[in-house]
Design an enzyme around this catalytic site. Structure first.
Site, PDB file in Angstrom:
ATOM      1  N   ASN A  12      30.349  57.215  64.091  1.00  0.00           N
ATOM      2  CA  ASN A  12      29.755  58.309  63.913  1.00  0.00           C
ATOM      3  C   ASN A  12      29.433  58.614  65.614  1.00  0.00           C
ATOM      4  O   ASN A  12      29.033  58.021  66.291  1.00  0.00           O
ATOM      5  CB  ASN A  12      28.699  58.922  63.306  1.00  0.00           C
ATOM      6  CG  ASN A  12      27.776  60.262  63.807  1.00  0.00           C
ATOM      7  OD1 ASN A  12      28.978  60.670  64.657  1.00  0.00           O
ATOM      8  ND2 ASN A  12      25.877  60.572  63.157  1.00  0.00           N
ATOM      9  N   LYS A  14      29.563  61.130  67.006  1.00  0.00           N
ATOM     10  CA  LYS A  14      28.396  62.126  67.925  1.00  0.00           C
ATOM     11  C   LYS A  14      29.349  63.440  69.115  1.00  0.00           C
ATOM     12  O   LYS A  14      30.270  63.480  68.811  1.00  0.00           O
ATOM     13  CB  LYS A  14      26.631  61.600  68.016  1.00  0.00           C
ATOM     14  CG  LYS A  14      26.612  61.037  66.999  1.00  0.00           C
ATOM     15  CD  LYS A  14      25.117  60.349  67.467  1.00  0.00           C
ATOM     16  CE  LYS A  14      24.836  58.907  66.724  1.00  0.00           C
ATOM     17  NZ  LYS A  14      23.412  58.653  66.436  1.00  0.00           N
ATOM     18  N   HIS A  96      22.404  64.303  59.109  1.00  0.00           N
ATOM     19  CA  HIS A  96      22.212  63.421  60.137  1.00  0.00           C
ATOM     20  C   HIS A  96      20.765  63.416  60.537  1.00  0.00           C
ATOM     21  O   HIS A  96      20.529  65.170  60.241  1.00  0.00           O
ATOM     22  CB  HIS A  96      23.504  63.055  60.831  1.00  0.00           C
ATOM     23  CG  HIS A  96      22.687  62.269  61.867  1.00  0.00           C
ATOM     24  ND1 HIS A  96      22.051  62.090  62.664  1.00  0.00           N
ATOM     25  CD2 HIS A  96      23.622  61.115  61.701  1.00  0.00           C
ATOM     26  CE1 HIS A  96      21.504  60.981  63.613  1.00  0.00           C
ATOM     27  NE2 HIS A  96      22.603  60.168  62.974  1.00  0.00           N
ATOM     28  N   GLU A  98      19.533  64.121  62.554  1.00  0.00           N
ATOM     29  CA  GLU A  98      19.859  64.462  64.654  1.00  0.00           C
ATOM     30  C   GLU A  98      19.654  65.857  64.101  1.00  0.00           C
ATOM     31  O   GLU A  98      19.059  67.171  64.714  1.00  0.00           O
ATOM     32  CB  GLU A  98      20.723  64.222  65.397  1.00  0.00           C
ATOM     33  CG  GLU A  98      20.251  62.899  65.990  1.00  0.00           C
ATOM     34  CD  GLU A  98      21.761  61.821  66.835  1.00  0.00           C
ATOM     35  OE1 GLU A  98      22.583  62.183  66.514  1.00  0.00           O
ATOM     36  OE2 GLU A  98      20.980  60.626  66.931  1.00  0.00           O
ATOM     37  N   GLU A 171      18.985  55.698  57.216  1.00  0.00           N
ATOM     38  CA  GLU A 171      19.086  55.437  58.294  1.00  0.00           C
ATOM     39  C   GLU A 171      17.140  55.874  59.011  1.00  0.00           C
ATOM     40  O   GLU A 171      17.254  57.210  58.637  1.00  0.00           O
ATOM     41  CB  GLU A 171      19.496  56.138  58.842  1.00  0.00           C
ATOM     42  CG  GLU A 171      21.689  56.059  59.102  1.00  0.00           C
ATOM     43  CD  GLU A 171      21.895  57.400  59.596  1.00  0.00           C
ATOM     44  OE1 GLU A 171      22.353  56.484  60.881  1.00  0.00           O
ATOM     45  OE2 GLU A 171      22.015  58.485  59.840  1.00  0.00           O
ATOM     46  N   GLY A 177      19.251  55.066  67.468  1.00  0.00           N
ATOM     47  CA  GLY A 177      19.961  55.351  68.527  1.00  0.00           C
ATOM     48  C   GLY A 177      18.406  54.597  69.625  1.00  0.00           C
ATOM     49  O   GLY A 177      18.023  54.551  70.854  1.00  0.00           O
ATOM     50  N   SER A 217      21.510  52.283  65.271  1.00  0.00           N
ATOM     51  CA  SER A 217      20.937  50.669  66.202  1.00  0.00           C
ATOM     52  C   SER A 217      21.815  49.546  65.740  1.00  0.00           C
ATOM     53  O   SER A 217      21.641  48.663  66.056  1.00  0.00           O
ATOM     54  CB  SER A 217      19.423  50.681  66.707  1.00  0.00           C
ATOM     55  OG  SER A 217      18.953  51.142  67.513  1.00  0.00           O
TER      56      SER A 217
END
Ligand code: PGA
Length: 264
Positions: A12, A14, A96, A98, A171, A177, A217
């Site tokens: 991904n 991003k 996701h 985010e 996730e 991250g 991560s």
């Protein structure tokens, strides 16, 4: 038991790369990750789909999008729908964390996005995962089960079936991250809970066949712990997916898992 599920590594990207550099990165990743038995997917930004698709034309690396809108068309300024990308991508990351955080996406909206994926031939990777406070309070399982149940309820409401080719990415939000990873054993028990929840919601026959990826991560050094778990079928990779060497290491490790599971 696991042999019927593919081993998948999805990058991904991003909000990184431009159309000018995305094609080169895609080619380099494709070349560095030619490992039998691993399904590889790259999800670039929308504006680079065309360039990346062209670059990967002679490879078996699939192209995915990072989101689709919940509606197929309409007055939604700046948005991108499933039919718009159907000729440019075959996979889609949905829900996701985010987007849940920054765009306020909830499980009901995410359920409608899954319906659009099914309608327009995109293979969805549905992301679920708990916040740190939820894990610390002992509520991680409850959170993930609730996310899945609410998403599937939206599909029920539309009198539709969950996408037959559904992939789930577990996730934990606190691992994305941050350089922190879950424990392999925690990811594995979450994968079991995910399949149990799916089995309770109309995916009874095939819940055992739904691939569950780990994300958060993931690096070439961290992947081992997850792929050692028979219930985990690969990884959704963010930051490390922009690094050719990292992707080479991650996919090489995934190839060992694929080979071992084929002979099991
Ligand atoms: P990360 O991102 O690998 O950079 O933690 C994972 C993801 O957001 O899917």
């Amino acid at each position: 038991m696991t042999a019927s599920r593919p081993v998948i590594v999805c990058g991904n990207w991003k909000m990184n790369t431009t159309p000018a550099d995305a094609a080169m990165l895609a080619i380099e990743v494709a070349r560095a990750t030619e490992v039998p038995g691993v399904v590889r997917v790259i999800c670039p930004p929308f504006v680079s789909l065309h360039a990346v698709g062209n670059a990967l034309r002679d490879t078996d690396v699939a192209v995915g999008v990072q989101d689709v809108h919940a509606e197929p068309f309409g007055a939604y300024t700046g948005e991108i729908s499933a039919p718009m990308v159907a000729g440019l991508a075959t996979w889609a990351i949905i829900g996701h964390s985010e987007r849940r955080r920054d765009q306020g996406e909830d499980d009901e909206l995410i359920g409608r996005k899954l319906l659009r994926c099914a309608e327009f031939g995109l293979r969805p990777i549905l992301c679920v995962g708990e916040q740190l406070a939820e894990r610390q309070a002992g509520n991680a399982e409850r959170t993930v089960r609730r996310q899945l149940e609410r998403t599937l309820a939206e599909i029920d409401r539309a009198s539709a079936e969950p996408p037959a080719n559904l992939v789930i990415a577990y996730e934990p939000v606190w691992a994305i991250g941050t350089g922190l990873t879950a424990r392999g054993s925690d990811a594995s028990s979450m994968a079991q809970l995910i399949r149990d929840t799916l089995a309770g919601h109309g995916i009874t026959e095939s819940a055992a066949d739904v691939p569950v990826l780990y994300g958060g991560s993931v690096t070439s050094a961290a992947i081992d712990e997850f792929l050692a778990e028979p219930d985990i079928d690969g990884a959704l990779v963010g930051g490390a997916s922009l690094k050719v060497d990292e992707m080479a290491g991650i996919v090489a490790r995934a190839g060992l898992t694929a080979a071992a599971r084929q002979t099991a």
